[in-house]
Write an enzyme that holds these catalytic residues in place. Structure first.
Site, PDB file in Angstrom:
ATOM      1  N   HIS A 207      46.192  39.610  32.464  1.00 34.86           N
ATOM      2  CA  HIS A 207      46.518  40.616  33.480  1.00 34.86           C
ATOM      3  C   HIS A 207      47.370  40.033  34.603  1.00 34.86           C
ATOM      4  CE1 HIS A 207      43.027  38.719  35.358  1.00 34.86           C
ATOM      5  NE2 HIS A 207      43.342  39.299  36.502  1.00 34.86           N
ATOM      6  N   ARG A 208      47.321  38.705  34.802  1.00 37.64           N
ATOM      7  CA  ARG A 208      48.181  38.066  35.801  1.00 37.64           C
ATOM      8  C   ARG A 208      49.503  37.600  35.185  1.00 37.64           C
ATOM      9  NH1 ARG A 208      46.093  36.886  40.848  1.00 37.64           N
ATOM     10  NH2 ARG A 208      48.266  37.429  41.281  1.00 37.64           N
TER      11      ARG A 208
ATOM     12  N   GLU B  66      49.657  28.542  39.048  1.00 32.67           N
ATOM     13  CA  GLU B  66      49.057  29.677  39.760  1.00 32.67           C
ATOM     14  C   GLU B  66      49.678  29.908  41.136  1.00 32.67           C
ATOM     15  OE1 GLU B  66      45.934  31.594  38.726  1.00 32.67           O
ATOM     16  OE2 GLU B  66      46.748  30.976  36.796  1.00 32.67           O
TER      17      GLU B  66
ATOM     18  N   ALA C 196      33.482  37.387  42.551  1.00 34.27           N
ATOM     19  CA  ALA C 196      33.514  38.751  43.104  1.00 34.27           C
ATOM     20  C   ALA C 196      34.049  39.733  42.079  1.00 34.27           C
ATOM     21  CB  ALA C 196      34.369  38.783  44.372  1.00 34.27           C
TER      22      ALA C 196
ATOM     23  N   ARG D  51      42.635  26.203  36.335  1.00 29.31           N
ATOM     24  CA  ARG D  51      43.850  26.974  36.035  1.00 29.31           C
ATOM     25  C   ARG D  51      45.137  26.184  36.273  1.00 29.31           C
ATOM     26  NH1 ARG D  51      42.483  33.030  38.444  1.00 29.31           N
ATOM     27  NH2 ARG D  51      40.354  33.198  37.615  1.00 29.31           N
TER      28      ARG D  51
ATOM     29  N   CYS E  13      44.892  35.416  50.153  1.00 28.23           N
ATOM     30  CA  CYS E  13      45.317  35.810  48.802  1.00 28.23           C
ATOM     31  C   CYS E  13      46.417  36.859  48.857  1.00 28.23           C
ATOM     32  CB  CYS E  13      44.143  36.384  48.012  1.00 28.23           C
ATOM     33  SG  CYS E  13      42.959  35.175  47.418  1.00 28.23           S
TER      34      CYS E  13
ATOM     35  N   ASN F 153      37.315  42.376  44.674  1.00 24.47           N
ATOM     36  CA  ASN F 153      37.986  41.853  43.483  1.00 24.47           C
ATOM     37  C   ASN F 153      38.339  40.376  43.636  1.00 24.47           C
ATOM     38  OD1 ASN F 153      38.347  43.068  41.004  1.00 24.47           O
ATOM     39  ND2 ASN F 153      40.087  44.317  41.631  1.00 24.47           N
TER      40      ASN F 153
ATOM     41  N   ALA G 270      37.572  45.701  37.101  1.00 27.37           N
ATOM     42  CA  ALA G 270      37.353  45.557  35.661  1.00 27.37           C
ATOM     43  C   ALA G 270      36.772  44.203  35.276  1.00 27.37           C
ATOM     44  CB  ALA G 270      38.672  45.779  34.920  1.00 27.37           C
TER      45      ALA G 270
ATOM     46  N   HIS H 292      40.899  29.021  42.976  1.00 29.96           N
ATOM     47  CA  HIS H 292      42.135  28.512  43.573  1.00 29.96           C
ATOM     48  C   HIS H 292      41.760  27.689  44.800  1.00 29.96           C
ATOM     49  CE1 HIS H 292      44.178  32.253  41.725  1.00 29.96           C
ATOM     50  NE2 HIS H 292      44.552  31.202  41.029  1.00 29.96           N
TER      51      HIS H 292
ATOM     52  N   ASN I 226      36.231  34.043  38.845  1.00 37.11           N
ATOM     53  CA  ASN I 226      36.320  34.805  40.092  1.00 37.11           C
ATOM     54  C   ASN I 226      35.035  35.625  40.195  1.00 37.11           C
ATOM     55  OD1 ASN I 226      36.766  36.825  42.012  1.00 37.11           O
ATOM     56  ND2 ASN I 226      38.939  36.993  41.548  1.00 37.11           N
TER      57      ASN I 226
END
Length: 448
Positions: A137-138, A174, A27, A216, A372, A366, A19, A252, A25
């Site tokens: 979303h996180r 994070e 990718a 972040r 990760c 994603n 999405a 990150h 990010n």
């Protein structure tokens, strides 16, 4: 006493989709609205766990979070039955529905920061679940991640859990994706390297900020974690990530560096004032530290982001001194990056003597590579025995989970599919069975 690095991989959820929810990010953004394959994603993750378990490593998993997040939909103003909530959100704010369906909890490197008991003043393993406030979303993962970790590591004789940091931009956290531990071996006390992208309070005129993408992690958050975890200040370093790297997609630090025991593999453009950061590491190290610095001529930051070389796992096999690089297959497909890896493996000056390539295409699209997908938890024999055993991996459990995935997971998921209420019920049925497989009890909101 034996000390292990338990890799806790995130089990990919049924709602894995593309999405483009994550700014910075690349990718994720580039693959937005593509068709995903949740079944393939989950099986690729299980195969990764199997490979590492069969190499002799301690391997566990963290289950997917309940999705869609009906409580978040309610908070966002979508009321009614679950079907009505989903229908209203899809018609008026599909991007919010997508966030509520996000399967991003699979990237467990962001679930928490963990400190080894050998590093802490009270000799307990410390956990701080990340607040992840940078993205909706996180952020929705934070409370349930804390609940999961408290359940799995419940024995207060060995484990110390801290509250989430305040949910403010000044304490944006994070998790372990911005933390590295360097040590002679997992059994020895280590240097804790915390990496931040911005300092919010006080005087920070000497540090630059990214322009294109947001930083972040804050320095304030990293400092708070180090204090809460009772780490020796003399064995802690706070390093500022290179803002130019952030603007090239290094959202990150685990996208641009990786550490394992006494080895630090890092791109030369990873940190702001990098020479000073590396000098600090050398000064504090009371063990033979090996720093492998990859130059921009060898691999550019952009190439590192495209292939996720530095998001590889660097592991030490049991009873061996040599290390293996667990790299995404994208590294093997890029001639320049593969040549660099071949050079690392051939170089007798470092302990990396082999590489293993993994197909993690669904996660990689994603923006999530091998590192990760795992949270590192250093545990001695007593601590390992004291944790919940149901999430520890062996081949029998992996076989059961593979059958579970084949039973419940779709092979194709598009954004319009999120409007189908049947997907909700498929997810709940699957999670209900999963809690029985992993002996987690009624841990999900829908089970209470």
């Amino acid at each position: 006493m034996n000390v292990y690095e338990l890799n806790m991989d995130g089990l990919v959820g049924q709602t894995h989709h593309y999405a483009g929810l994550s700014s910075g990010n690349i990718a994720s953004t580039n693959n937005a609205l593509s068709i995903s394959n949740p079944q393939a994603a989950a099986r690729q993750g299980l195969e990764k766990m199997r490979q590492l378990y069969n190499m002799g490593l301690k391997q566990g998993l963290l289950p997917p979070h309940q999705r869609p997040n009906l409580n978040l939909l309610y908070q966002l103003g979508f009321k009614g039955t679950p079907s009505e909530q989903i229908n209203k959100a899809y018609k008026t704010a599909p991007e919010l529905l997508s966030a509520c369906y996000s399967a991003s909890s699979m990237w467990t490197a962001n679930a928490a920061t963990v400190s080894a008991s050998v590093d802490t003043e009270d000799n307990k393993v410390h956990f701080t679940a990340a607040n992840l406030i940078s993205n909706l979303h996180r952020h929705q993962e934070a409370d349930f991640s804390k609940k999961l970790l408290e359940f799995i590591f419940s024995n207060s004789d060995y484990f110390n859990h801290h509250p989430l940091l305040p949910k403010s931009m000044g304490t944006s956290d994070e998790g372990a994706a911005n933390h590295n531990r360097l040590c002679q071996s997992h059994a020895h006390s280590g240097i804790n390297l915390f990496v931040y992208g911005k300092k919010v309070l006080g005087n920070h005129q000497f540090e630059q900020s990214p322009i294109k993408y947001p930083a972040r992690q804050t320095k304030e958050a990293s400092e708070a974690i180090a204090r809460n975890h009772l780490l020796n200040p003399e064995r802690v370093i706070f390093a500022c990530q290179n803002p130019l790297a952030i603007d090239q997609g290094v959202f990150h630090n685990d996208v641009i560096s990786v550490a394992n025991e006494h080895v630090f593999l890092v791109h030369e453009e990873a940190f702001y004032n990098q020479a000073y950061v590396l000098d600090q590491l050398r000064e504090k190290a009371d063990f033979p530290l090996v720093i492998i610095q990859i130059s921009k001529e060898q691999i550019s930051v952009s190439e590192a982001v495209d292939t996720y070389l530095f998001n590889s796992q660097l592991i030490t096999l049991p009873d061996q001194k040599n290390m293996i690089l667990i790299a995404p297959a994208e590294c093997q497909a890029n001639l320049k990056v593969k040549t660099c890896i071949d050079g690392l493996v051939a170089d007798p000056q470092n302990p990396i003597n082999s590489v293993y390539y993994l197909d993690l295409k669904q996660s990689m699209r994603n923006g999530g590579g091998p590192a990760c997908l795992r949270l590192r938890v250093p545990l001695n024999d007593y601590e390992l025995k004291a944790m919940h055993q149901g999430i520890l991996i062996d081949n029998d459990l992996l076989d059961i989970l593979d059958k579970w995935v084949l039973k419940y997971y779709r092979t194709e998921l598009k954004i319009p599919d999120l409007a189908d209420p049947q997907l909700l019920y498929e997810c709940l049925d699957a999670l209900d069975e999963l809690t029985q497989i992993l002996k987690l009890g009624s841990i999900y909101p829908f089970q209470s």
